[in-house]
Design a protein around this motif. Structure first.
Motif, PDB file in Angstrom:
ATOM      1  N   ASP A  91       0.804  -1.221   0.000  1.00  0.00           N
ATOM      2  CA  ASP A  91       0.000   0.000   0.000  1.00  0.00           C
ATOM      3  C   ASP A  91       0.840   1.275   0.000  1.00  0.00           C
ATOM      4  N   LEU A  92       2.144   1.156   0.120  1.00  0.00           N
ATOM      5  CA  LEU A  92       3.021   2.319   0.006  1.00  0.00           C
ATOM      6  C   LEU A  92       3.307   2.584  -1.469  1.00  0.00           C
ATOM      7  N   PRO A  93       3.318   3.840  -1.890  1.00  0.00           N
ATOM      8  CA  PRO A  93       3.753   4.109  -3.261  1.00  0.00           C
ATOM      9  C   PRO A  93       5.170   3.547  -3.464  1.00  0.00           C
ATOM     10  N   GLY A  94       5.328   2.718  -4.481  1.00  0.00           N
ATOM     11  CA  GLY A  94       6.632   2.119  -4.748  1.00  0.00           C
ATOM     12  C   GLY A  94       6.898   0.851  -3.966  1.00  0.00           C
ATOM     13  N   GLY A  95       5.982   0.466  -3.080  1.00  0.00           N
ATOM     14  CA  GLY A  95       6.169  -0.764  -2.306  1.00  0.00           C
ATOM     15  C   GLY A  95       7.477  -0.761  -1.535  1.00  0.00           C
ATOM     16  N   PRO A  96       8.289  -1.827  -1.670  1.00  0.00           N
ATOM     17  CA  PRO A  96       9.561  -1.897  -0.936  1.00  0.00           C
ATOM     18  C   PRO A  96      10.515  -0.745  -1.258  1.00  0.00           C
ATOM     19  N   ARG A  97      10.521  -0.305  -2.506  1.00  0.00           N
ATOM     20  CA  ARG A  97      11.383   0.842  -2.858  1.00  0.00           C
ATOM     21  C   ARG A  97      10.926   2.099  -2.126  1.00  0.00           C
ATOM     22  N   GLY A  98       9.613   2.299  -2.070  1.00  0.00           N
ATOM     23  CA  GLY A  98       9.084   3.451  -1.349  1.00  0.00           C
ATOM     24  C   GLY A  98       9.473   3.416   0.114  1.00  0.00           C
ATOM     25  N   TYR A  99       9.420   2.219   0.694  1.00  0.00           N
ATOM     26  CA  TYR A  99       9.837   2.054   2.090  1.00  0.00           C
ATOM     27  C   TYR A  99      11.309   2.437   2.263  1.00  0.00           C
ATOM     28  N   GLN A 100      12.151   1.996   1.337  1.00  0.00           N
ATOM     29  CA  GLN A 100      13.576   2.315   1.425  1.00  0.00           C
ATOM     30  C   GLN A 100      13.816   3.821   1.320  1.00  0.00           C
ATOM     31  N   VAL A 101      13.060   4.490   0.469  1.00  0.00           N
ATOM     32  CA  VAL A 101      13.191   5.944   0.355  1.00  0.00           C
ATOM     33  C   VAL A 101      12.786   6.614   1.663  1.00  0.00           C
ATOM     34  N   LEU A 102      11.673   6.171   2.250  1.00  0.00           N
ATOM     35  CA  LEU A 102      11.239   6.747   3.525  1.00  0.00           C
ATOM     36  C   LEU A 102      12.293   6.518   4.605  1.00  0.00           C
ATOM     37  N   MET A 103      12.839   5.298   4.653  1.00  0.00           N
ATOM     38  CA  MET A 103      13.884   5.006   5.648  1.00  0.00           C
ATOM     39  C   MET A 103      15.110   5.880   5.424  1.00  0.00           C
ATOM     40  N   GLY A 104      15.531   6.001   4.174  1.00  0.00           N
ATOM     41  CA  GLY A 104      16.699   6.824   3.857  1.00  0.00           C
ATOM     42  C   GLY A 104      16.494   8.274   4.241  1.00  0.00           C
ATOM     43  N   ALA A 105      15.314   8.800   3.968  1.00  0.00           N
ATOM     44  CA  ALA A 105      15.019  10.191   4.309  1.00  0.00           C
ATOM     45  C   ALA A 105      14.921  10.381   5.814  1.00  0.00           C
ATOM     46  N   GLN A 106      14.362   9.404   6.514  1.00  0.00           N
ATOM     47  CA  GLN A 106      14.164   9.523   7.962  1.00  0.00           C
ATOM     48  C   GLN A 106      15.466   9.391   8.730  1.00  0.00           C
ATOM     49  N   GLN A 107      16.374   8.571   8.244  1.00  0.00           N
ATOM     50  CA  GLN A 107      17.601   8.295   8.993  1.00  0.00           C
ATOM     51  C   GLN A 107      18.681   9.350   8.784  1.00  0.00           C
ATOM     52  N   GLY A 108      18.343  10.410   8.097  1.00  0.00           N
ATOM     53  CA  GLY A 108      19.309  11.491   7.947  1.00  0.00           C
ATOM     54  C   GLY A 108      20.463  11.137   7.027  1.00  0.00           C
ATOM     55  N   GLY A 109      20.243  10.203   6.140  1.00  0.00           N
ATOM     56  CA  GLY A 109      21.269   9.846   5.177  1.00  0.00           C
ATOM     57  C   GLY A 109      21.400  10.936   4.138  1.00  0.00           C
ATOM     58  N   PRO A 110      21.693  10.554   2.906  1.00  0.00           N
ATOM     59  CA  PRO A 110      21.804  11.566   1.855  1.00  0.00           C
ATOM     60  C   PRO A 110      20.495  12.346   1.769  1.00  0.00           C
ATOM     61  N   SER A 111      20.587  13.654   1.816  1.00  0.00           N
ATOM     62  CA  SER A 111      19.356  14.437   1.874  1.00  0.00           C
ATOM     63  C   SER A 111      18.888  14.920   0.511  1.00  0.00           C
ATOM     64  N   SER A 112      19.770  14.981  -0.466  1.00  0.00           N
ATOM     65  CA  SER A 112      19.324  15.442  -1.777  1.00  0.00           C
ATOM     66  C   SER A 112      18.689  14.288  -2.539  1.00  0.00           C
ATOM     67  N   GLN A 113      17.819  14.645  -3.448  1.00  0.00           N
ATOM     68  CA  GLN A 113      17.129  13.652  -4.253  1.00  0.00           C
ATOM     69  C   GLN A 113      18.126  12.786  -5.016  1.00  0.00           C
ATOM     70  N   LEU A 114      19.126  13.400  -5.635  1.00  0.00           N
ATOM     71  CA  LEU A 114      20.114  12.657  -6.410  1.00  0.00           C
ATOM     72  C   LEU A 114      20.988  11.778  -5.515  1.00  0.00           C
ATOM     73  N   ALA A 115      21.441  12.308  -4.388  1.00  0.00           N
ATOM     74  CA  ALA A 115      22.295  11.528  -3.483  1.00  0.00           C
ATOM     75  C   ALA A 115      21.533  10.334  -2.913  1.00  0.00           C
ATOM     76  N   LEU A 116      20.258  10.525  -2.600  1.00  0.00           N
ATOM     77  CA  LEU A 116      19.444   9.431  -2.075  1.00  0.00           C
ATOM     78  C   LEU A 116      19.253   8.353  -3.144  1.00  0.00           C
ATOM     79  N   ALA A 117      19.019   8.769  -4.381  1.00  0.00           N
ATOM     80  CA  ALA A 117      18.884   7.812  -5.487  1.00  0.00           C
ATOM     81  C   ALA A 117      20.165   6.999  -5.645  1.00  0.00           C
ATOM     82  N   GLN A 118      21.299   7.661  -5.607  1.00  0.00           N
ATOM     83  CA  GLN A 118      22.589   6.963  -5.744  1.00  0.00           C
ATOM     84  C   GLN A 118      22.814   6.018  -4.574  1.00  0.00           C
ATOM     85  N   TYR A 119      22.508   6.459  -3.374  1.00  0.00           N
ATOM     86  CA  TYR A 119      22.695   5.632  -2.182  1.00  0.00           C
ATOM     87  C   TYR A 119      21.851   4.358  -2.250  1.00  0.00           C
ATOM     88  N   LEU A 120      20.611   4.499  -2.739  1.00  0.00           N
ATOM     89  CA  LEU A 120      19.701   3.355  -2.819  1.00  0.00           C
ATOM     90  C   LEU A 120      19.879   2.541  -4.095  1.00  0.00           C
TER      91      LEU A 120
END
Length: 150
Positions: free
Chosen positions: A33-62
């Motif tokens: 039920d999350l947009p993107g399913g498991p990928r969406g979850y990973q994005v939420l986790m990445g954003a919440q944990q203070g990892g790469p904050s830019s859209q591009l850096a988060l994409a590269q990290y994941l």
């Protein structure tokens, strides 16, 4: 195909694949039920944990293509789970931040995933579970292959 002790003993890749396949089987419905399913979850986790904050850096990290990340963030933003805001230091850069609704949704998913994790790890003794967690932490947080102790 059935995973046998021989597969696991001779090929760590096979063991990891079989474990991830089982984990995904247990989590796919939970995250559907999350947009993107498991990928969406990973994005939420990445954003919440203070990892790469830019859209591009988060994409590269994941390990996501930047176009895939754009569409995924569009969907997460439409669902009210994230916001993309200009970075004060560089207004060309978009920072990905969870909304209150995103924090709430992520916390709920994490709680339910703990039950899935308990199911996955049920064949292990408590000490083995802790050892596995520690070993996975080492592998997941090393910067490059071969950089760990050994």
């Amino acid at each position: 195909m059935v995973t046998t002790p021989e597969h696991v003993a001779t090929d760590i890749g096979w063991a990891l694949f079989a474990t991830v396949r089982r984990y995904r089987h247990l989590t796919d419905e939970l995250l559907a039920d999350l947009p993107g399913g498991p990928r969406g979850y990973q994005v939420l986790m990445g954003a919440q944990q203070g990892g790469p904050s830019s859209q591009l850096a988060l994409a590269q990290y994941l390990g996501l293509d930047r176009t895939v990340m754009t569409y995924l963030l569009d969907d997460l933003e439409s669902a009210g789970l994230v916001e993309r805001r200009p970075d004060p230091a560089d207004r060309r850069v978009r920072r990905v931040e969870l909304t209150e609704q995103g924090v709430t949704a992520l916390c709920a998913k994490r709680q339910r995933l703990k039950c899935v994790e308990a199911t996955l790890l049920a064949p292990l003794e408590p000490e083995q579970r802790e050892t596995l967690r520690k070993l996975l932490e080492v592998l997941a947080t090393c910067d490059e292959p071969g950089s760990g102790a050994g």
